[in-house]
Scaffold this motif. Structure first.
Motif, short mmCIF file in Angstrom:
data_model
loop_
_atom_site.label_atom_id
_atom_site.label_comp_id
_atom_site.label_asym_id
_atom_site.label_seq_id
_atom_site.Cartn_x
_atom_site.Cartn_y
_atom_site.Cartn_z
N ASN A 286 0.80 -1.23 0.00
CA ASN A 286 0.00 0.00 0.00
C ASN A 286 0.84 1.28 0.00
OD1 ASN A 286 -2.29 -1.56 0.07
ND2 ASN A 286 -2.60 -1.36 2.27
N MET A 287 2.09 1.17 0.46
CA MET A 287 2.89 2.38 0.67
C MET A 287 4.19 2.41 -0.11
SD MET A 287 2.48 2.81 4.81
CE MET A 287 3.35 4.38 4.80
N THR A 288 4.38 1.49 -1.06
CA THR A 288 5.66 1.39 -1.76
C THR A 288 6.11 2.71 -2.35
OG1 THR A 288 5.19 -0.91 -2.32
CG2 THR A 288 6.95 0.17 -3.54
N ASN A 289 5.27 3.33 -3.13
CA ASN A 289 5.66 4.57 -3.81
C ASN A 289 5.90 5.69 -2.80
OD1 ASN A 289 5.45 3.33 -6.30
ND2 ASN A 289 3.30 3.90 -6.56
N GLU A 290 5.02 5.79 -1.80
CA GLU A 290 5.17 6.84 -0.78
C GLU A 290 6.47 6.66 -0.01
OE1 GLU A 290 2.92 8.39 3.28
OE2 GLU A 290 1.96 6.89 1.99
N ILE A 291 6.77 5.41 0.38
CA ILE A 291 8.00 5.14 1.13
C ILE A 291 9.21 5.57 0.32
CG2 ILE A 291 9.49 3.31 2.02
CD1 ILE A 291 6.91 1.72 2.64
N SER A 296 13.71 9.00 -0.31
CA SER A 296 14.63 9.70 -1.21
C SER A 296 14.88 11.13 -0.75
CB SER A 296 14.06 9.71 -2.64
OG SER A 296 13.93 8.41 -3.13
N GLN A 297 13.88 11.71 -0.09
CA GLN A 297 13.98 13.11 0.33
C GLN A 297 14.62 13.27 1.71
OE1 GLN A 297 9.88 14.30 0.04
NE2 GLN A 297 9.92 14.47 -2.20
N CYS A 298 14.81 12.16 2.43
CA CYS A 298 15.44 12.24 3.75
C CYS A 298 16.89 12.69 3.61
CB CYS A 298 15.39 10.89 4.46
SG CYS A 298 13.75 10.40 4.99
N PHE A 322 15.96 -2.41 -2.63
CA PHE A 322 16.38 -1.32 -3.50
C PHE A 322 17.74 -0.83 -3.02
CE2 PHE A 322 11.72 -1.20 -3.68
CZ PHE A 322 11.50 -1.20 -5.05
N ASP A 323 18.76 -1.05 -3.80
CA ASP A 323 20.13 -0.74 -3.37
C ASP A 323 20.30 0.70 -2.94
OD1 ASP A 323 20.96 -3.33 -3.84
OD2 ASP A 323 21.58 -2.94 -5.89
N VAL A 324 19.56 1.61 -3.57
CA VAL A 324 19.74 3.03 -3.29
C VAL A 324 19.36 3.39 -1.86
CG1 VAL A 324 17.43 3.70 -4.09
CG2 VAL A 324 19.32 5.33 -4.25
N TYR A 325 18.52 2.55 -1.22
CA TYR A 325 18.06 2.87 0.14
C TYR A 325 18.76 2.06 1.22
CZ TYR A 325 14.25 4.76 -2.68
OH TYR A 325 13.52 5.43 -3.61
N LYS A 326 19.51 1.05 0.85
CA LYS A 326 19.99 0.11 1.86
C LYS A 326 20.93 0.77 2.88
CE LYS A 326 23.71 -1.94 -0.96
NZ LYS A 326 24.16 -3.20 -1.61
N TYR A 327 21.69 1.77 2.45
CA TYR A 327 22.63 2.40 3.39
C TYR A 327 21.89 3.24 4.43
CZ TYR A 327 26.13 0.72 0.16
OH TYR A 327 26.91 -0.10 -0.62
N LYS A 328 20.80 3.88 4.00
CA LYS A 328 19.99 4.64 4.97
C LYS A 328 19.36 3.69 5.98
CE LYS A 328 18.96 8.63 2.04
NZ LYS A 328 17.94 9.41 1.33
#
Length: 395
Positions: A286-291, A296-298, A322-328
């Motif tokens: 339900n929240m994939t796109n929102e998450i 991305s904006q954090c 998603f590799d782009v988020y794994k470090y966060k």
């Protein structure tokens, strides 16, 4: 052939107890199914099923070394735990009939020959006569073991019970056997036979598949049969949060790799998987796109903390594919998640800060400061800068 040579001593002891009582009552007794198959393959025997041609309660009542048992009178089956913790399924040989494709079978007590005929594959349709020490192999199961193939026992087997398709795939991967009935299975799938069974039964088979050490190979085979539409390259995708020895992690990976909304919905809406897992899949759906947009904006630790503290570990695993988020996410789990303040509302009121909204605002301000700047002593900081902090939270 004495398959008992491949059983451990505790199992042999219990089998002999049952054998002796069956001899006393003049009842034929057989080890059947997977235990026979695995013993022939010199694999560890885990589940021992014993068939007899009488009501098992007659045997159970005479054996003293039983710790506890469950007996199903309607089906004349039982599960027995003995004093040495060996578990045995003791069942009356039975016959099964199906009213329609995918129906649960109607069971009637019968003899060994009907019992072997009802089974799924020839390698599972062998019996070992415990009293006469001989193998009973009516459908060339031994021949198929030597040929390394999975083959149905009788005509219409997959139509009767479409879950056998999943089991064929599972056994094929486990034993590295070929599926003899590939063309028939493909035809059944094209004709939509799997829709003849409930989603719960499908998910139960998927769960059993994911419990196998060669679960990935089974999924790839399902893909080849067009049972599931999976991005194969995403299976066991490198993810620092993933322990692929855990069954639920494999389910999460399947969900992420699926290209089929219908399959994802089945993983969410069933009574088989753990409730927490299903809820996490639903929330993520339900929240994939929102998450992804918010993450991305954090730009600082506090933003990351505020967002990710809302999510379960299962949801974090899905996001971290998603590799782009794994470090966060790793930063949150390793450095931020457990950070707490050394002050509370009472401490702030003792400093003279007005009770109510101000308390929460100051607490948030301090937490943001601690997460983003790494201050170590917020009490000291608060005592020195309370006026500045109150001014900041007001504006």
């Amino acid at each position: 052939m004495n398959i008992m040579n491949n059983f451990d001593k505790d199992d042999i002891y219990i089998v002999n107890l049952i054998k002796e009582e069956c001899i006393r009552q003049n009842v034929k007794v057989y080890i059947v199914g997977g235990a026979v198959r695995d013993a022939i393959l010199h694999r560890k025997v885990n589940d021992i099923d014993i068939c007899i041609e009488c009501d098992p309660i007659n045997i159970i009542k005479k054996i003293k070394e039983i710790k506890k048992y469950i007996y199903y009178k309607e089906f004349k089956t039982s599960n027995i735990i003995f004093n040495n913790n060996v578990t045995i399924d003791l069942i009356h040989c039975r016959k099964e009939g199906y009213e329609y494709s995918g129906a649960l079978p109607k069971v009637t007590p019968s003899n060994l020959y009907d019992d072997l005929y009802r089974r799924d594959f020839t390698i599972n349709a062998m019996a070992y006569d415990i009293i006469d020490d001989k193998l009973i192999d009516l459908y060339d199961g031994m021949k198929d073991i030597k040929a390394k193939r999975i083959r149905k026992v009788h005509r219409n087997s997959y139509n009767e019970d479409p879950t056998r398709i999943f089991r064929a795939i599972r056994y094929s991967a486990r034993y590295e056997f070929d599926i003899y009935d590939k063309n028939e299975i493909s035809t059944c799938i094209r004709e939509g036979i799997i829709k003849n069974i409930s989603d719960d039964r499908v998910i139960r088979e998927i769960l059993l598949l994911c419990m196998e050490s060669k679960w990935k190979e089974s999924v790839v085979c399902c893909n080849q049969f067009n049972i599931m539409q999976i991005e194969v390259d995403l299976l066991e995708k490198d993810n620092i949060l993933c322990d692929y020895l855990k069954i639920n992690t494999r389910i999460l990976n399947l969900f992420f790799a699926s290209k089929q909304n219908e399959f994802r919905e089945m993983l969410i809406n069933n009574s088989i998987l753990e409730k927490e897992l299903r809820n996490s899949l639903k929330r993520y759906r339900n929240m994939t796109n929102e998450i992804q947009t918010i993450l991305s904006q954090c730009v600082d630790n506090f933003d990351i903390y505020k967002l990710l503290k809302k999510f379960s570990l299962y949801e974090l695993i899905l996001i971290s594919f998603f590799d782009v988020y794994k470090y966060k996410i790793m930063n949150y789990l390793s450095n931020l998640k457990e950070i707490t303040l050394d002050v509370d509302g009472k401490y702030l009121m003792d400093l003279g800060i007005e009770q109510g909204k101000n308390i929460g605002n100051v607490m948030n301000y301090l937490l943001e400061l601690k997460l983003n700047t790494g201050i170590r002593n917020e009490k000291e900081y608060l005592n020195k800068n309370s006026g500045e902090i109150l001014n900041a939270v007001k504006h």
